[in-house]
Design a protein around this motif. Sequence first.
Motif, PDB file in Angstrom:
ATOM      1  N   GLN A 165       8.133 -17.146 -44.344  1.00 26.61           N
ATOM      2  CA  GLN A 165       7.926 -16.171 -43.278  1.00 26.61           C
ATOM      3  C   GLN A 165       8.897 -15.002 -43.427  1.00 26.61           C
ATOM      4  OE1 GLN A 165       5.644 -16.146 -40.526  1.00 26.61           O
ATOM      5  NE2 GLN A 165       4.646 -17.537 -41.955  1.00 26.61           N
ATOM      6  N   ALA A 168       7.874 -13.012 -46.550  1.00 24.67           N
ATOM      7  CA  ALA A 168       6.702 -12.165 -46.329  1.00 24.67           C
ATOM      8  C   ALA A 168       7.098 -10.922 -45.536  1.00 24.67           C
ATOM      9  CB  ALA A 168       5.618 -12.944 -45.595  1.00 24.67           C
ATOM     10  N   SER A 171       9.146  -8.640 -47.720  1.00 27.30           N
ATOM     11  CA  SER A 171       8.364  -8.017 -48.786  1.00 27.30           C
ATOM     12  C   SER A 171       7.527  -6.855 -48.247  1.00 27.30           C
ATOM     13  CB  SER A 171       7.452  -9.055 -49.465  1.00 27.30           C
ATOM     14  OG  SER A 171       6.307  -9.298 -48.674  1.00 27.30           O
ATOM     15  N   LEU A 172       7.327  -6.825 -46.934  1.00 29.87           N
ATOM     16  CA  LEU A 172       6.590  -5.709 -46.334  1.00 29.87           C
ATOM     17  C   LEU A 172       7.517  -4.547 -45.971  1.00 29.87           C
ATOM     18  CD1 LEU A 172       4.235  -7.827 -44.078  1.00 29.87           C
ATOM     19  CD2 LEU A 172       3.476  -6.311 -45.894  1.00 29.87           C
ATOM     20  N   MET A 174      10.299  -4.830 -44.034  1.00 29.83           N
ATOM     21  CA  MET A 174      11.063  -5.003 -42.796  1.00 29.83           C
ATOM     22  C   MET A 174      12.518  -5.310 -43.125  1.00 29.83           C
ATOM     23  SD  MET A 174       8.675  -7.328 -40.318  1.00 29.83           S
ATOM     24  CE  MET A 174       6.909  -7.253 -40.556  1.00 29.83           C
TER      25      MET A 174
ATOM     26  N   MET B  86       3.188  -7.632 -51.920  1.00 28.29           N
ATOM     27  CA  MET B  86       3.275  -8.962 -52.522  1.00 28.29           C
ATOM     28  C   MET B  86       2.353  -9.935 -51.796  1.00 28.29           C
ATOM     29  SD  MET B  86       6.627 -11.071 -53.599  1.00 28.29           S
ATOM     30  CE  MET B  86       6.546 -12.131 -55.027  1.00 28.29           C
ATOM     31  N   LEU B  93       1.021 -15.880 -43.767  1.00 27.71           N
ATOM     32  CA  LEU B  93       0.629 -15.029 -42.639  1.00 27.71           C
ATOM     33  C   LEU B  93       1.526 -15.365 -41.462  1.00 27.71           C
ATOM     34  CD1 LEU B  93      -3.261 -15.045 -42.774  1.00 27.71           C
ATOM     35  CD2 LEU B  93      -1.705 -13.248 -43.500  1.00 27.71           C
ATOM     36  N   LEU B 105       1.228  -4.801 -37.950  1.00 27.33           N
ATOM     37  CA  LEU B 105       2.650  -4.864 -37.559  1.00 27.33           C
ATOM     38  C   LEU B 105       3.582  -4.030 -38.444  1.00 27.33           C
ATOM     39  CD1 LEU B 105       4.805  -6.051 -35.667  1.00 27.33           C
ATOM     40  CD2 LEU B 105       5.077  -7.908 -37.299  1.00 27.33           C
ATOM     41  N   SER B 106       3.518  -4.270 -39.756  1.00 21.52           N
ATOM     42  CA  SER B 106       4.468  -3.554 -40.617  1.00 21.52           C
ATOM     43  C   SER B 106       4.132  -2.066 -40.693  1.00 21.52           C
ATOM     44  CB  SER B 106       4.498  -4.179 -42.010  1.00 21.52           C
ATOM     45  OG  SER B 106       3.212  -4.149 -42.570  1.00 21.52           O
ATOM     46  N   ARG B 154      -2.973  -7.287 -45.515  1.00 22.04           N
ATOM     47  CA  ARG B 154      -1.670  -6.997 -44.916  1.00 22.04           C
ATOM     48  C   ARG B 154      -0.769  -6.246 -45.892  1.00 22.04           C
ATOM     49  NH1 ARG B 154       2.228 -11.943 -43.289  1.00 22.04           N
ATOM     50  NH2 ARG B 154       2.213 -12.201 -45.546  1.00 22.04           N
ATOM     51  N   ALA B 155      -0.774  -6.694 -47.153  1.00 21.31           N
ATOM     52  CA  ALA B 155       0.048  -6.021 -48.165  1.00 21.31           C
ATOM     53  C   ALA B 155      -0.496  -4.623 -48.451  1.00 21.31           C
ATOM     54  CB  ALA B 155       0.104  -6.853 -49.444  1.00 21.31           C
ATOM     55  N   MET B 158       0.316  -1.322 -46.247  1.00 21.54           N
ATOM     56  CA  MET B 158       1.505  -0.493 -46.465  1.00 21.54           C
ATOM     57  C   MET B 158       1.211   0.597 -47.495  1.00 21.54           C
ATOM     58  SD  MET B 158       3.843  -1.564 -44.463  1.00 21.54           S
ATOM     59  CE  MET B 158       5.408  -0.972 -45.094  1.00 21.54           C
TER      60      MET B 158
END
Lengths: 265, 245
Positions: A165, A168, A171-172, A174, B86, B93, B105-106, B154-155, B158
């Motif tokens: 978690q 992940a 890696s985004l 954050m 990634m 998730l 979110l990101s 999700r990846a 970005m």
Amino acid sequence: MFFNKRSIITLAIVALFLAAAYYFFISKGITYIWHWEKIPEMLFYYGTKSAGETTPGVHLGVLMIGFMLTVKISIIAIIFAIVLGTVVGIARLSSEPVTRAISITFVELVRNTPLLVQIYIIYFFVGSMLRLSALTAGTAALAIFEGAYVGEIVRAGIQSIHKGQMEAARSLGMSYGKAMRYIILPQAFKRIIPPLAGQFISLIKDSSLVSVIALADLMFQGQQAVARTYYAFEIYFTVAALYLVMTFALSMATQYIERRLAVSD
Amino acid sequence: MIEVRHLYKTFKVHNRKDVKALVDFSTQVDKGEVVVIIGPSGSGKSTFLRCLNRLEEVDSGEIIIDGQNILEKKVDINKVREELGMVFQHFNLFPHKTVLENVTLSQLIVRKRNKQTAMRIAQELLDKVGIREKENVYPAQLSGGQQQRVAIARALAMQPKIMMFDEATSALDPEMIGEVLDVMKTLAREGMTMLAVTHEMGFAREVSDRVIFMDGGQIVEEGTAEHFFKNPTHDRTKLFLSQIL
């Protein structure tokens, strides 16, 4: 639903147990003249509060005044214990050795000394230096003491979240802080609700110790009433029941929150 | 686009011999190139990907992305990661967020997009991976293949320059591998720069520009997928391929 079938069954069992205890008491042949009729006015009474008041009304009796203060102390202490515990729990897992050491020292020091002693130290020593009121000192002592326990619970909660978690989230893009705030802590808190509930129930009961610094909480008011009237049995049973009302409400509230949060399971 | 020079990475294992995950590892990846990395378990394939976005810290070497050595102290690694998408073997998730929230979110808290833009991009991507109708459910209610497609969305949300797939299909039931590979193939054909650790040789053959075979933290052999199918040169490669094909 706030009160479900299970909670009613719990209450029924408690009532049955009390009835059995009462029967045992009588069967021992102990003769005691009960004065339960004196209790309601310690909860609520109709009349004038002070001499100057002309129109009578319904007012809180001494036990309810104490009850309200205990509720107030408990709520404030719970809020601060959560904040403190979260900071302590995160610090405990920091990669900085100094931060980690401070957190461990705090937890071990606070957890391994009696709350009663801490209340005296904070009230008489810290309190007199910083001119803290009994309310502030008592609430602070409770928040610090329970905060140490909450810190360990929060740490365990964070560690129970799979490291994937955090990876992940990072890696985004954050930051560590954002990943904690949005990803790790929400999941950790959901998982630690049961032990936190237990801790806060302890906090409510432990709050009776602040009566030693003349804070007029439920315990203090009860003791005063006993000293005045000698109705020790009736008053302490009532005091116990009032604590039970608070802790049982908290239990029900946390079960409700747990059910609400279960939607994502 | 990516240049990797003399990468070394050793894992210290308590009471046991250190594991050399990467030994003098050098390679480069051009813009739009699709590189597939294969190799036996423990050969350092995943470690290599994880070093690229610094989920693992390397011992020594250089990783240059768009002319910047990302191993330097002054580099803001969060900025680098925004450009490096990634996808993980176990999806990862966020279970407490809905599918749509996972994808927005990101965008909201890292890319600082406004809500409308983030929602629009998320819904486009969910359409693309074919899972738009599930946008309001939680990950636990999805199959593995569906979860992995959400993770890809999700990846992608970005809008990274590079996408990395770390055994993205290894944890899936066989009948769900296809749906995830299809999404990956589409991305490859659209010109995304991709690095994929996978054992799916069909994927390698269809869309990869280059296949790297790793063993013991080093590149043993590299070439096109055809090369690996027709005439692999090293014995180690032949042995490995005979086992997975």
